[in-house]
Design an enzyme around this catalytic site. Structure first.
Site, short mmCIF file in Angstrom:
data_model
loop_
_atom_site.label_atom_id
_atom_site.label_comp_id
_atom_site.label_asym_id
_atom_site.label_seq_id
_atom_site.Cartn_x
_atom_site.Cartn_y
_atom_site.Cartn_z
N GLY A 125 -12.56 49.45 38.84
CA GLY A 125 -13.10 48.16 37.97
C GLY A 125 -11.91 47.22 38.05
N LYS A 148 -8.58 35.68 38.90
CA LYS A 148 -7.72 36.66 39.49
C LYS A 148 -6.42 36.77 38.73
CE LYS A 148 -6.19 39.74 43.30
NZ LYS A 148 -6.24 39.95 44.68
N ASP A 160 -0.68 45.49 34.31
CA ASP A 160 -0.68 44.59 32.99
C ASP A 160 -1.86 43.17 33.24
OD1 ASP A 160 0.26 42.87 35.33
OD2 ASP A 160 2.36 42.68 34.49
N ARG A 225 -19.75 45.13 45.29
CA ARG A 225 -18.99 45.78 46.45
C ARG A 225 -19.81 47.12 46.45
NH1 ARG A 225 -13.44 44.65 44.15
NH2 ARG A 225 -14.53 42.85 43.57
N ASP A 308 -13.92 50.17 47.48
CA ASP A 308 -14.11 49.21 46.41
C ASP A 308 -13.71 47.84 46.88
OD1 ASP A 308 -11.69 51.16 46.43
OD2 ASP A 308 -10.85 49.18 45.31
N ASP A 318 -10.92 40.63 48.58
CA ASP A 318 -9.69 41.36 48.01
C ASP A 318 -8.71 41.06 48.87
OD1 ASP A 318 -10.85 41.71 45.62
OD2 ASP A 318 -11.10 43.66 45.68
#
Length: 405
Positions: A125, A148, A160, A225, A308, A318
């Site tokens: 996720g 992001k 975090d 994705r 992913d 990504d």
């Protein structure tokens, strides 16, 4: 009469230009279709958990201290109808950091799974990314906005939810570079940094340092994705892990129908559901083959070609430990954690095809493997065709010969 027509034409162009430049952060045309179309988690508290029966979880960005705009891409922001003047406003950093929410925005994070380095990892996720919504611009194009590095989500696991400036700048620059090289990619609209500190072990040697939390705005038609479809995966025989929504074929069908209707409108509704899904899978195979062929032609190495990180619409997705080869080396590895060399430059086409096999497995409840497997050889044909076509252009070869390879 001629002068009148010329003046009328000029007036129309002026009005058109003026109208196009009136969009502000406060008047973005949001239409958050994905959240209306797919199930959203009923739990509203933000804590790490397995999310069952949902594709998204509502979550707000976590504020940062003293956000400031580092850079923006004018062409990318124009996709949202935002111009340079709007980006000069002091509010820009507030909106693009997530400190202030845009009117019409609905913030959420996406639930997906993935095969990482060949092994099913279960639920992953958006651990640091937050969906802001979808803007329909004045050309009628739909663009999803995503921050992001915007803080903790239910998918952050032990992290975090933050990104730092060095990695954010890398993604910003490469996203826009790939676009201008003509390679399908997510876009980078802005990069914002802050005075909020995060702890990072840069060289993974135990020597931690403080770095500034930074956020980038990513823009794409969708960030769905292959892994989005793996949340339905039953227990994996190797790892013992399973997707959080195993057995929910009703959601699988909703997800498929949403993707086809929204991003593959050329696939017309048919009575035969299997034929529709077959056409969809075929198109994903072809788009993926074209994408990786274009990567190979510019020496781009993704670094983490897990399921992913594979876009459902054929985009470069990504940007992490990516790299470009400085000199040709088929065994080039850009990711220091890829100790086995799974994602070397020369392996990228084979890995993408393997990921398509896993995607086929994710669809097997509605598209038999016997059908999807017959389509996989199209990958090799399309990859070879596009690779040869692009390399001929690069080398200035205009004649085709049967012996070319």
């Amino acid at each position: 009469m001629r002068n009148f027509c010329q003046r009328l034409g000029a007036l129309r162009r002026t009005i058109h230009t003026t109208c196009r430049m009136t969009t502000t952060f406060e008047t973005l045309n949001f239409d958050n279709l994905v959240l209306r179309s797919l199930p959203v988690d009923s739990e509203v508290e933000n804590y790490t958990r397995q999310v069952s029966g949902a594709c998204f979880s509502k979550v707000n960005p976590t504020k940062v201290e003293n956000p400031r705009l580092v850079i923006f891409s004018e062409p990318a922001m124009q996709l949202l109808d935002l111009d340079e003047k709007e980006m000069a406003r002091p509010e820009a950093a507030q909106y693009m950091s997530g400190n202030r929410l845009l009117s019409g925005s609905e913030t959420a994070s996406h639930c997906y799974c993935g095969h990482q380095f060949g092994t099913f990892a279960g639920q992953l996720g958006d651990g640091a990314a937050i969906y802001l919504g979808e803007v329909v611009n004045k050309e009628g194009e739909r663009w999803e906005m995503q921050l992001k590095g915007a803080g903790l989500t239910p998918y952050s696991r032990h992290a975090d939810g933050r990104k730092v400036l060095r990695s954010s700048i890398r993604e910003f620059l490469c996203s826009e570079a790939m676009h201008h090289l003509g390679i399908p990619t997510t876009r980078a609209g802005t990069c914002v940094t802050s005075d909020t500190n995060v702890i990072r072990d840069v060289f993974y040697d135990g020597n931690v340092i403080q770095e500034k939390a930074s956020i980038i705005l990513r823009i794409a038609p969708t960030f769905l994705r292959f892994g989005s479809f793996e949340i339905f995966k039953p227990t994996d025989s190797v790892t013992g892990r399973k997707g959080p929504s195993t057995g929910r074929n009703d959601i699988l069908v909703k997800l498929l129908d949403y993707v086809i209707k929204t991003f593959y409108p050329e696939i017309k509704p048919q009575d035969d559901q299997e034929q529709r899904y077959c056409s969809f899978f075929r198109e994903v195979v072809l788009r993926t083959a074209r994408l990786v062929a274009q990567w190979q032609c510019v020496g781009f190495c993704h670094g983490v070609l897990n399921t992913d990180n594979m876009s459902i619409v054929g985009l470069t997705l990504d940007y992490g430990p990516f790299g470009f080869m400085d000199s040709f080396n088929p065994q080039h590895i850009c990711n220091s954690s890829d100790e086995g060399g799974r994602y070397t430059y020369e392996n990228q086409p084979n890995v993408c095809k393997w990921n398509l096999e896993k995607f086929a497995e994710a669809l097997k409840e509605v598209l038999p493997m016997t059908t999807s497997q017959r389509l996989l050889p199209l990958f090799d044909y399309e990859f070879s065709r596009v690779y040869m076509e692009e390399m001929r252009k690069k080398l200035g070869f205009f004649k085709h010969f049967a012996t070319d390879k």
